[in-house]
Motif scaffolding. Sequence first.
Motif, PDB file in Angstrom:
ATOM      1  N   VAL A 220      49.052  42.911  38.716  1.00 26.53           N
ATOM      2  CA  VAL A 220      48.133  42.981  38.350  1.00 26.53           C
ATOM      3  C   VAL A 220      47.499  44.175  39.749  1.00 26.53           C
ATOM      4  O   VAL A 220      47.630  43.438  40.979  1.00 26.53           O
ATOM      5  N   ARG A 222      44.729  45.281  41.474  1.00 28.39           N
ATOM      6  CA  ARG A 222      43.119  44.985  41.551  1.00 28.39           C
ATOM      7  C   ARG A 222      43.027  46.166  42.708  1.00 28.39           C
ATOM      8  O   ARG A 222      42.947  46.701  43.218  1.00 28.39           O
ATOM      9  N   ALA A 261      39.871  45.528  39.720  1.00 32.02           N
ATOM     10  CA  ALA A 261      40.586  44.839  37.977  1.00 32.02           C
ATOM     11  C   ALA A 261      42.093  46.083  38.509  1.00 32.02           C
ATOM     12  O   ALA A 261      41.393  46.938  39.761  1.00 32.02           O
ATOM     13  N   ASP A 262      43.337  46.362  36.978  1.00 31.92           N
ATOM     14  CA  ASP A 262      44.168  47.142  37.319  1.00 31.92           C
ATOM     15  C   ASP A 262      43.591  47.603  36.217  1.00 31.92           C
ATOM     16  O   ASP A 262      42.402  47.443  35.138  1.00 31.92           O
ATOM     17  N   ILE A 266      43.199  47.522  31.997  1.00 31.72           N
ATOM     18  CA  ILE A 266      41.779  47.667  31.732  1.00 31.72           C
ATOM     19  C   ILE A 266      41.436  48.164  30.646  1.00 31.72           C
ATOM     20  O   ILE A 266      40.743  47.776  29.172  1.00 31.72           O
ATOM     21  N   HIS A 349      44.609  38.613  34.615  1.00 33.45           N
ATOM     22  CA  HIS A 349      43.674  38.727  35.366  1.00 33.45           C
ATOM     23  C   HIS A 349      43.313  37.540  35.882  1.00 33.45           C
ATOM     24  O   HIS A 349      41.552  37.569  36.545  1.00 33.45           O
ATOM     25  N   LEU A 369      36.038  38.656  33.014  1.00 31.56           N
ATOM     26  CA  LEU A 369      36.801  38.387  33.918  1.00 31.56           C
ATOM     27  C   LEU A 369      36.005  38.276  34.851  1.00 31.56           C
ATOM     28  O   LEU A 369      34.762  38.800  34.821  1.00 31.56           O
TER      29      LEU A 369
END
Length: 378
Positions: A220, A222, A261-262, A266, A349, A369
């Motif tokens: 992930v 971010r 987040a990625d 997402i 996540h 999340l």
Amino acid sequence: MSVGTSSAPGAQQVPRPSASRTGDPADLGFDPDDLPDGLVVADEQGHVICFNAAAERMTAVRAADALGQRLEKALPLEDLEGRRWWQLTDPYGGLAIRRRQPERNLLLPGGREVLVSARYVRTEPTGPVQRVVVQLRDTEARRRTERSHAELIATVAHELRSPLTSVKGFTATLLAKWERFTDDQKRLMLETVDADADRVTRLIAELLDISRIDSGRLEVRRQPVDIGAAVGRHIQAYVAAGQVADRFLLRIEQPLPALWADPDKIDQVLSNLIENAVRHGDGTVTIDITATESPREGEDTGTSVTVSDEGPGIPEESMNRVFTRFWRGSKRGGTGLGLYIVKGIVEAHGGTITVGRAPGGGAQFRFTLPVAAPAFMA
């Protein structure tokens, strides 16, 4: 001393211990019943001194009946060819340098398979065996994994066959009869090949995602994510493809916490959930984005996204299987891997995802999340 000679005249007889799972737990330094796997221990004479609860469950033999018995009688194992395993391995009378038996599939009476490994405890490298420690493991978990892998291979092979057949057919036809086709026909064929190539690429990406999820190696990366704008892009794409704009309702509760987040992953989650609502649901597709309590300990806030439709919904009895591999709704199509991957991405996540019934009667997916801001911003 060979374990195969227990019935010979003059063989040493050991008094039967009282009805307990271990002869003397203090000698072992732990409670064998706390172990998840079966544990059987025999002393230097080949008599069972430990038979834990898991061993009872796997063998259907009571510990009270096994304790004090010869090892080969308390645990009569055979290999897959029907040969008696203790006579083959001969732990007490075999090679003096042997210290273990690697794990292998063996059969209990009645034909049940178990995974068995053994350790020979010697006080000296080539001295006599003082203990034989046997571990028993149930094969059911391994069988489920093997069945799951076989199903995955069969499903993906089936899904790949159709686009590859199309690609092969159109390219072979174009190469053989290029001059016979008009430009419009050539364009149609090449567009079909391009679409099928994209489908193959998506299938391979799904395979890679599943491999990383199963091995815990899903990375992930971010970055700041504007979740509202991300949902808006998906809605615009559906409208551009012919969906009616009024079918989508996006509601964003302000203010939202900054989300790290990625963005690609997402997008993958949003794409899958919104596509499911469009394809399998009816009526308005509603996407609610709200601030909520973080699913991660030590964080106060998180972001929640809820995707609802007004279709028939998911039957109550199927809700606990929605996020498993190969689950499909009432309509056929797809590999049945999308929601499994979605769950893996959300959990990577540090988030959670649930399924339920929407107020309008359709399906409702909700994922939450954590904010997950980098340490340097704390």
